[in-house]
Write a protein that holds these residues in place. Structure first.
Motif, PDB file in Angstrom:
ATOM      1  N   THR A  34      82.805  11.074  34.689  1.00  0.00           N
ATOM      2  CA  THR A  34      83.606  10.159  35.513  1.00  0.00           C
ATOM      3  C   THR A  34      83.374  10.405  37.002  1.00  0.00           C
ATOM      4  O   THR A  34      83.110   9.479  37.771  1.00  0.00           O
ATOM      5  N   ILE A  35      83.469  11.672  37.410  1.00  0.00           N
ATOM      6  CA  ILE A  35      83.275  11.997  38.833  1.00  0.00           C
ATOM      7  C   ILE A  35      81.840  11.708  39.257  1.00  0.00           C
ATOM      8  O   ILE A  35      81.594  11.179  40.350  1.00  0.00           O
ATOM      9  N   ILE A  65      70.962  13.276  39.856  1.00  0.00           N
ATOM     10  CA  ILE A  65      70.762  14.569  39.190  1.00  0.00           C
ATOM     11  C   ILE A  65      71.486  15.677  39.951  1.00  0.00           C
ATOM     12  O   ILE A  65      72.226  16.480  39.361  1.00  0.00           O
ATOM     13  N   THR A  66      71.277  15.719  41.257  1.00  0.00           N
ATOM     14  CA  THR A  66      71.895  16.772  42.074  1.00  0.00           C
ATOM     15  C   THR A  66      73.410  16.678  42.069  1.00  0.00           C
ATOM     16  O   THR A  66      74.114  17.693  41.946  1.00  0.00           O
ATOM     17  N   PHE A  67      73.927  15.470  42.194  1.00  0.00           N
ATOM     18  CA  PHE A  67      75.378  15.287  42.258  1.00  0.00           C
ATOM     19  C   PHE A  67      76.033  15.684  40.934  1.00  0.00           C
ATOM     20  O   PHE A  67      77.091  16.329  40.924  1.00  0.00           O
ATOM     21  N   THR A  68      75.398  15.324  39.822  1.00  0.00           N
ATOM     22  CA  THR A  68      75.949  15.702  38.509  1.00  0.00           C
ATOM     23  C   THR A  68      75.966  17.215  38.346  1.00  0.00           C
ATOM     24  O   THR A  68      76.911  17.780  37.784  1.00  0.00           O
ATOM     25  N   ASN A 436      80.825   8.100  54.924  1.00  0.00           N
ATOM     26  CA  ASN A 436      81.773   9.176  55.234  1.00  0.00           C
ATOM     27  C   ASN A 436      82.525   9.628  53.988  1.00  0.00           C
ATOM     28  O   ASN A 436      82.793  10.819  53.798  1.00  0.00           O
ATOM     29  N   SER A 437      82.882   8.669  53.131  1.00  0.00           N
ATOM     30  CA  SER A 437      83.601   9.007  51.892  1.00  0.00           C
ATOM     31  C   SER A 437      82.739   9.876  50.989  1.00  0.00           C
ATOM     32  O   SER A 437      83.211  10.883  50.438  1.00  0.00           O
ATOM     33  N   THR A 442      81.428  15.143  48.603  1.00  0.00           N
ATOM     34  CA  THR A 442      80.446  16.197  48.347  1.00  0.00           C
ATOM     35  C   THR A 442      80.906  17.537  48.924  1.00  0.00           C
ATOM     36  O   THR A 442      80.778  18.588  48.275  1.00  0.00           O
ATOM     37  N   ILE A 443      81.449  17.508  50.137  1.00  0.00           N
ATOM     38  CA  ILE A 443      81.951  18.740  50.763  1.00  0.00           C
ATOM     39  C   ILE A 443      83.097  19.337  49.944  1.00  0.00           C
ATOM     40  O   ILE A 443      83.167  20.555  49.730  1.00  0.00           O
ATOM     41  N   VAL A 444      83.976  18.471  49.461  1.00  0.00           N
ATOM     42  CA  VAL A 444      85.094  18.941  48.631  1.00  0.00           C
ATOM     43  C   VAL A 444      84.576  19.590  47.352  1.00  0.00           C
ATOM     44  O   VAL A 444      85.034  20.673  46.943  1.00  0.00           O
TER      45      VAL A 444
END
Length: 658
Positions: A34-35, A65-68, A436-437, A442-444
């Motif tokens: 989901t995220i 790939i990186t985000f997952t 920005n979102s 990503t930082i969170v």
């Protein structure tokens, strides 16, 4: 119960009950997907605002790939945070309880403590071996254990030193030496895998369990008892892994690694244990193994083909865990057992060199993904292990593609008519709010697990880190330094991944562990090329698109200053100064651990005999009880389902018409 203490553990039940195993996996998978889907949708919306180019499709694929990967680590951290906050056992989902060592159950089993070594610092190895052994003696349960030093050393001088040191050790141990054994293989065929196979086939059947240590491992007697009791209490378990905590570091980089590991690893491991349940992974050492299960299931083949996917299995631990899973054995991760320690490389270069070997081993696992009979969770371990390093190459590729895309857009920013017969202009759309979102999300995902680890530590282990102020200050320094060195580690790992896919082999030698100040020549030699590329990269970005340059600057700074970062982070003086200030203080230093304190003393006092090695007899290991570790296969066995159905149909026709 002489010397035995009551400690927190999550193995206090026979046949540990793990409720909702499938539900946990589905819950974890749903959260991750989901995220991840949300982040991918934002990225797609940003890139699609002015129409997607092939370059941007490639960028979206790499980002996904990186985000997952980032989301997977984040979700594990969140689950570990909740469980640790309320002190809930990740396996049983009940309150963590104390465990009492069952002396009667221990007396009915025998456990071997095995330490495979290869061309190591003899004095350090013997010191670590001896203090772990003496710590077990203090518990009063030493009679149920035997210690083995399994040498694969090929250097003749080191081998002679080992023999001298071993005889000196047996003299110091007196009667306890009867339960200690030294064996050296002249031919170190198959390296560590062959070393352990040789032990298992010759002496393994004498033991129900074996605790595997690395050359740099230190383990308290209490930890050994808890591991052995956990195995006894869980008869379905084939392997139980603890968290090896780094200790004894003096350089700034070494203390940075040590602090980060002890601060965050327990929480992350707790989260992993929650959703992996009885399908956890093996990290190659500081674990207890059921010997019969290991002999029956873990004989490793030489894989067909060439590198990177063929040849000898390099990172054997993941594969051994997968073979135990395939045969129905549980592999458990007990994240709260204390007293399991290791040492880590003291500087960035030695750390990267160690990673080079792991990169090759983990990428090789990708070739086993289609393997027959392996569980989905085992394949997920393979995939995540490889992605941990491949993600660096993906990240670097994303940065390069983003630069090309930004420069291309800057060059075409004033072009409003892209076609010959275009009536209305094409206005460039910049979705700043979405950008920005996504950056905020990503930082969170990257920093929130660190914050959660600090919160749990402040609540439950505050004093072990020197108090709240020193803990928070150390965490800030650790986070800033982790961000600074991230680009350099990205470049190292990217280079290693490329080398692996090009078929370049790596040597698996003994790794340096003692602190050292990296010379300027060495620091510059390993980083000069990346520094020059970063300077050119930054110049191009600044000339064509200054806004993108400032966004890219944190990465460029880390690469441009790579040599001084490598040099000064290896400083022993800086590390010692911070320790005196209370920065990067760890529980092993605050608690004055007896075993670690004894190691420091033994390391200084142990001296090799001056006698010629010819005066020392070669140790004998007693009667062998030989067995064979059958070589396992990853090929599909037997006929396919379709062929089995056709054969059954033919047999039925014969019966009916004959």
């Amino acid at each position: 119960m002489s010397g035995i203490q009551m400690t927190s553990s999550n193995s206090n039940m026979r046949n540990t009950a793990m409720p909702f195993k499938k539900t946990r996996v589905w819950l974890f998978s749903l959260l991750v997907l989901t995220i991840s889907a949300y982040g991918m949708w934002i990225m797609f919306d940003i890139l699609n605002s002015n129409g997607m180019t092939p370059l941007e499709y490639a960028l979206l694929a790499l980002f996904s790939i990186t985000f997952t990967w980032i989301v997977t680590a984040f979700c594990s951290g969140c689950m570990g945070f909740i469980l640790q906050l309320f002190r809930i056992d990740p396996l049983t989902l009940t309150r963590q309880k104390a465990i009492e060592i069952d002396e009667q159950a221990l007396s009915k089993t025998r456990t071997a403590i095995v330490m495979p070594i290869y061309n190591e610092d003899t004095q350090r190895v013997i010191a670590g071996f001896e203090v772990s052994l003496r710590s077990l003696i203090k518990t009063g349960q030493f009679a149920h254990f035997d210690f083995y030093l399994l040498s694969d050393t090929q250097d003749k001088e080191i081998a002679n030193n080992e023999l001298k040191a071993w005889h000196a050790l047996t003299e110091r141990l007196g009667d306890f030496a009867k339960q200690t054994f030294y064996r050296r293989r002249e031919d170190n065929k198959h390296r560590k895998v062959g070393n352990l196979t040789d032990f298992c086939e010759r002496w393994g059947s004498k033991y129900e369990h074996m605790i595997v240590l690395d050359a740099d491992s230190i383990m308290t007697g209490q930890c050994m008892l808890e591991l052995t009791s956990s195995m006894i209490n869980n008869p379905q378990a084939g392997l139980i892994q603890t968290i090896p905590i780094p200790v004894r570091q003096d350089t700034f980089f070494g203390r940075f690694l040590q602090f980060a590991s002890v601060l965050y690893s327990p929480m992350l491991a707790t989260g992993s244990a929650f959703w992996q349940t009885n399908h956890a992974n093996y990290w190659g050492h500081n674990a207890v193994i059921r010997v019969k299960a290991f002999i029956d299931c873990c004989g490793l083949p030489v894989l067909e083909g060439n590198a990177p996917f063929g040849g000898e299995i390099l990172s054997h631990d993941f594969v051994e865990a997968s073979l135990l899973h395939r045969s129905g054995w549980d592999v458990l991760l007990l994240s709260d057992i204390q007293g399991s320690y290791e040492e880590v490389p003291s500087n960035i270069l030695d750390y990267a060199i160690r990673d080079r070997r792991w990169v090759q081993g983990n990428i090789q696992h990708l070739g086993l993904l289609p393997a027959s009979g392996l569980k989905i969770m085992s394949k997920l371990h393979f995939l995540l292990g490889a992605t941990a390093y491949i993600s660096s190459l993906i990240w670097l590729s994303m940065l390069v593609l983003s630069t090309i895309d930004a420069v291309t857009r800057a060059l075409n920013s004033n072009v409003y008519f892209n076609q010959v017969y275009q009536l209305f202009p094409t206005w460039q759309i910049a979705k700043t709010e979405l950008i920005n979102s996504l950056l905020f999300v990503t930082i969170v995902l990257l920093l929130l697990p660190k914050l959660m680890g600090i919160i749990v530590t402040l609540l439950h282990r505050n004093k072990q880190f020197g108090g709240s102020f020193k803990l928070i200050l150390g965490s800030i320094i650790e986070t800033v330094f982790a961000i600074i060195i991230a680009p350099l580690m990205m470049v190292f790992h990217s280079y290693f991944v490329v080398c692996v896919f090009l078929g370049k082999k790596v040597t698996w030698d003994a790794q340096p562990r003692s602190g050292r100040m990296v010379p300027w020549q060495e620091a510059i030699g390993y980083t000069l090329l990346s520094t020059l590329i970063a300077l050119a990269w930054g110049g191009i970005a600044y000339y064509f698109t200054p806004v993108f340059f400032w966004w890219l600057s944190p990465i460029l700074i880390g690469l441009i200053l790579a040599a001084p970062i490598v040099r000064y982070s290896s400083s022993i003086g800086l590390g010692v100064k911070l320790r005196k200030m209370g920065i990067f203080i760890c529980p092993s230093e605050v608690d004055n651990n007896d075993t670690l304190a004894a190691l420091r003393v033994h390391e200084q006092e142990i001296a090799l005999p001056n006698d010629d090695v010819a005066n020392f007899s070669i140790p004998t290991l007693g009667q062998e009880q030989s067995s064979v570790m059958p070589i396992q296969s990853f090929k599909r066995q037997g006929l396919s389902k379709r062929k089995r159905v056709l054969n059954a149909h033919q047999q039925l026709k014969k019966k009916l018409f004959n």
